[in-house]
Design an enzyme around this catalytic site. Structure first.
Site, mmCIF file in Angstrom:
data_model
loop_
_atom_site.group_PDB
_atom_site.id
_atom_site.type_symbol
_atom_site.label_atom_id
_atom_site.label_comp_id
_atom_site.label_asym_id
_atom_site.label_seq_id
_atom_site.Cartn_x
_atom_site.Cartn_y
_atom_site.Cartn_z
ATOM 1 N N THR B 182 0.862 -1.186 0.000
ATOM 2 C CA THR B 182 0.000 0.000 0.000
ATOM 3 C C THR B 182 0.897 1.235 0.000
ATOM 4 O O THR B 182 1.979 1.233 0.596
ATOM 5 C CB THR B 182 -0.945 -0.010 1.218
ATOM 6 O OG1 THR B 182 -1.763 1.148 1.189
ATOM 7 C CG2 THR B 182 -0.180 -0.061 2.537
ATOM 8 N N GLU B 327 -4.712 -2.839 4.829
ATOM 9 C CA GLU B 327 -4.313 -3.499 6.077
ATOM 10 C C GLU B 327 -5.450 -4.319 6.686
ATOM 11 O O GLU B 327 -5.251 -5.019 7.676
ATOM 12 C CB GLU B 327 -3.860 -2.445 7.105
ATOM 13 C CG GLU B 327 -2.596 -1.688 6.733
ATOM 14 C CD GLU B 327 -2.876 -0.465 5.842
ATOM 15 O OE1 GLU B 327 -3.975 -0.390 5.255
ATOM 16 O OE2 GLU B 327 -1.994 0.404 5.747
ATOM 17 N N TRP B 440 -11.060 22.042 13.044
ATOM 18 C CA TRP B 440 -10.987 21.109 11.923
ATOM 19 C C TRP B 440 -12.092 21.354 10.903
ATOM 20 O O TRP B 440 -13.242 21.568 11.263
ATOM 21 C CB TRP B 440 -11.120 19.664 12.415
ATOM 22 C CG TRP B 440 -9.973 19.222 13.275
ATOM 23 C CD1 TRP B 440 -10.018 18.980 14.616
ATOM 24 C CD2 TRP B 440 -8.629 18.960 12.864
ATOM 25 N NE1 TRP B 440 -8.780 18.590 15.070
ATOM 26 C CE2 TRP B 440 -7.902 18.566 14.016
ATOM 27 C CE3 TRP B 440 -7.957 19.038 11.641
ATOM 28 C CZ2 TRP B 440 -6.547 18.244 13.981
ATOM 29 C CZ3 TRP B 440 -6.617 18.710 11.604
ATOM 30 C CH2 TRP B 440 -5.922 18.319 12.758
#
Lengths: 540, 540
Positions: B182, B327, B440
């Site tokens: 990856t 994963e 954020w």
């Protein structure tokens, strides 16, 4: 990859986290229906674990249950294994002798008992050598009178428990989670131990779209008792996947089943053929809305073709054959059509559905006879052998293990044929096959043909010793009420004639009021054989 | 219970035994379509194993593939792990540098290469230090010209193989079966190793009715490439459960996808949002019969709400969000409605479907932020952590493992919120979040809102350094052809205004001809960030 273990704790924790408001409907008596959410079940389960710990139950100890399908039994299903102990579900319909044997053999430390079953245990209590506490699962506020000692009220204990009890987090997946005894042809029952890993993998198999497809949107109502091979694993899978569950308690009748399917919108149910024969009769007499049902699983014994046909064609109910044994957790096969087979004629489809189906992913099967491995041609028959992810490798502390578990295979004791498509057809139990003049006759084939007759309610065909032919078939038939005295032995024999070779036809046909059944509703052929031992005279 | 191992051999053996006539449709070039049965695939797979053995491949050795979705690649999927070796699927779109790195890092012994990919490997062949044989998967009768040495023709080798080759029968379930690299935010790609056990359990999860429900009756056509996390595991589950498979080969276009769904009656397909954005455009321009589809899985990145809505409402296509990572084998979540939620309004249902869904059985998730574990209230956000049955525990021989795998959890690098019902909503990649004045901003939320606008084809929002606010969002937008020059920056900003707090609105909006994408079709935001580094001046 991570070394995450396949243990039952993840099942109940998932229900608590993702399905806290989903319901478990539990009927503990004809007058009492409980509705609990998984949030409540989770807390009560944790309390039960903590209480059992206080009563001295340790890692690996056996905790027995003598209970119907109800929510407290479900709590025990998780509380016991998730604290690292072993859930031993006990069939309370066994003889006193066998009950004492299995409780002592399993060395149960605590027994959880439904109130109406207490008298059964009271009778044998003095012979129980390992039990240190009796917990009575009563709805009453106070403990009922009992000679069991020490006895506790389940609910009274629970309020003293810790509803935040942390489940055991270091269980190895190969540790035992449960056990169940199965009756033997001769001698004492034999114990089967289920590992956490076996139950978890079996639960995944139950969720597969191609098997039972148990899902969050299901309302699962197992009729098969929770003391019988974990109600075929349905309570475990239902909890893990967040299905609503309906547990019917004691005194289950066809009427009750139909009423609950209608009122709770049951989507999937499961039971033995005798249950579905009874429900069919109820449907013929009364009207119910069964439209919520997506799956009616029939297992435990081969269902007559006529039964399948009537459910599917007359009532549009998806009646599906499944097959398994106590030693196989139990799911071995499910009989569904493969794509393309839905183009077959109704009759051809029925032929497939009447088989037991293909081995589900994770299992391997073969059939063997005196010549070795039999061909998968639908004709050759032999004993069915199985191995795989949730198959037992022995009986618990039992010398008879070596008879059934050999060369890495479990010898099922079932005689079967396997066709080219992989569908297994049970021909008989090894011990129920009829050996006439050196040839085999399948009692199951004859029974299924008889039960397809409109007048026949139930039929069992057994081998009866015969001086010339060694054994000959005799049929025991229960007629439907409306046909009593209207159908004769000759009528049924003429009906069978075109379907079988002449030497397959029963030598006699006996009409009975009812058939003897095992404690899980299967025909008790052993008893019929016993009764009919001297039935066929040399002159026949 | 029996000590049966969770290995891939049972999958291909089951397909051979139960589904010998079922087809795999394989398009190896625009002009060549193969149709093979599982009986044929099984024999060819066994031949391939035997041939690889002759070429010196031993237990645990890595065999690399550089190939599109096609039947020979499928054969390698089983031939390699079922002989005890490790299937290393390689993304041929990586840079030469990364290709060389991963082939050498994995120490691939043999490479299986599609004919059109051969030039890519020829370019770097002198840097490959471990490869001892190149097998070219060509349809031609003779081996094409190549500088690779030694080079073999796949088909020519196969005829020398043993089609009855017995697969390895003593594989431990924890042995490696496959691996996939990856891309990393910085530095070389990172390798993930899949064990037999992980892939088998993941396949069971794919068959669950509540996830993808992959079944015998399915016609599965993964658009996600077989070099990308095993095409999300679909080829494994499809083979095990006996689904028909459709493998589209190279040069896949929206038109091709639609044509094959129609002609092969595809029931389930899976790909990244950019694929489905393209297919939607194709459906708007041409008419296809898509009625066979029961499932269109969208994963790899969050799908815009407008995309979900249009598929479901305009075309009646069951578009379903799923989520996972290399994963995680990869399935983590599937976004389906729970029972009861179908009573919600269309808009409320869409709100749920636009989330990534609940963790599937076998996995656990949590979100953490600087304050510790975040509440599951749908509001608090944090990095998503996951653990469970098919989650990697490290990167292959890589020091960076300790950054991502800690305390028994995999740190996904994704920022998410989890609501009370357990549904995960991806807010952003850790690295794609925009930090403006200490607060954020979710780039994904802004993108999804933009892509719900009728004029917008694709949109990516990235963080651009800002002297005062640290970072500010800038939107990169591709308009649909028919809206080019008809929609302005102010139009889109006015459209966004009522939906977001003022300080969330992008500081600028840039119209592009197309967005840069990763080799698996995700927006390449890193590149956009790079290009826009100095875009916002102090005066803004």
């Amino acid at each position: 990859m991570m070394n995450t273990q396949l243990t039952l704790t993840q099942m109940i924790e998932r229900a608590e986290r993702y399905f806290p408001k989903k319901e478990v409907v539990s009927r503990t008596s004809p007058s009492k229906i409980h509705r609990l959410t998984y949030a409540q079940i989770g807390k009560r389960t944790r309390s039960l674990s903590s209480v059992l710990e206080k009563l001295g139950v340790k890692r690996g100890d056996r905790v027995g249950t003598l209970a119907w399908n109800q929510h407290r039994h479900l709590e025990a299903y998780f509380a016991v294994p998730c604290m690292g102990a072993v859930l031993h579900t006990i069939n309370m319909r066994l003889s006193d002798d066998h009950l004492v044997y299995i409780i002592n053999h399993a060395e149960d430390k605590v027994l959880l008992i439904d109130e109406d079953i207490v008298p059964i245990i009271e009778k044998v209590k003095d012979q129980l050598s390992t039990v240190t506490a009796f917990i009575i699962m009563t709805d009453k506020e106070t403990l009922p009178e009992t000679s069991l000692e020490p006895a506790y009220s389940y609910e009274a204990l629970l309020v003293t428990g810790d509803e935040n009890y942390p489940f055991c987090n270091d269980i190895d997946e190969n540790e035992p989670a449960g056990m169940c005894y199965t009756s033997a042809t001769t001698g004492k029952p034999k114990g089967v131990v289920y590992s956490h890993r076996g139950i978890v993998l079996h639960s995944l198999a139950l969720g597969l779209a191609d098997t039972k497809g148990i899902s969050e949107s299901d309302v699962n109502m197992p009729i098969v008792p929770m003391f019988h091979v974990n109600a075929w694993g349905i309570p475990f899978a239902s909890t893990w996947f967040g299905s609503k569950q309906v547990l019917l308690g004691p005194n289950v009748t066809p009427k009750l089943i139909c009423e609950f399917i209608e009122s709770e919108k049951v989507t999937a149910t499961a039971g033995v053929p005798t249950i579905w024969i009874g429900v069919l009769k109820e449907l013929e007499e009364n009207t119910y809305d069964m439209s919520s049902l997506r799956l009616m699983i029939c297992g435990g014994a081969a269902a007559p073709k006529g039964l399948i046909k009537q459910y599917r064609e007359k009532y549009g109910i998806p009646f599906v054959h499944a097959y398994g044994l106590t030693e196989t957790t139990p799911l071995l096969t499910v009989s569904k059509l493969k794509s393309g087979q839905s183009d077959l004629t109704e009759e051809e489809q029925l032929e497939i559905r009447a088989k037991q189906g293909m081995a589900v992913p994770g299992l391997e099967v073969k059939i063997i006879n005196e010549k070795g491995e039999a061909a998968h041609d639908g004709k050759e028959i032999g004993e069915l052998l199985v191995r795989g992810l949730w198959i037992a490798d022995s009986y618990y502390k039992d010398d008879r293990s070596k008879e059934s578990f050999r060369d890495g295979w479990f010898y099922t004791g079932d005689i079967a044929a396997i066709d080219e498509e992989g569908y297994i057809k049970l021909v008989d139990r090894t011990k129920d096959l009829i050996k006439s003049g050196g040839e085999w006759i399948s009692s199951v084939d004859l029974e299924n043909a008889l039960m397809a007759h409109e007048a026949v309610f139930e039929a069992a065909v057994v081998a009866v010793p015969h001086p010339k032919w060694q054994e000959r078939p005799v049929a025991c038939v229960v007629l439907k009420d409306s046909y009593r005295n209207a159908v004769t032995k000759d009528d049924l024999l003429s009906y069978l004639k075109p379907q079988f070779a002449k030497w397959w036809l029963p030598d006699d046909m006996i009409f009975l009021e009812e058939l003897p059944k095992t404690s899980v509703g299967k025909f008790l052929k052993r008893e019929l054989r016993e009764q009919l031992k001297g039935h066929l005279k040399p002159s026949v």
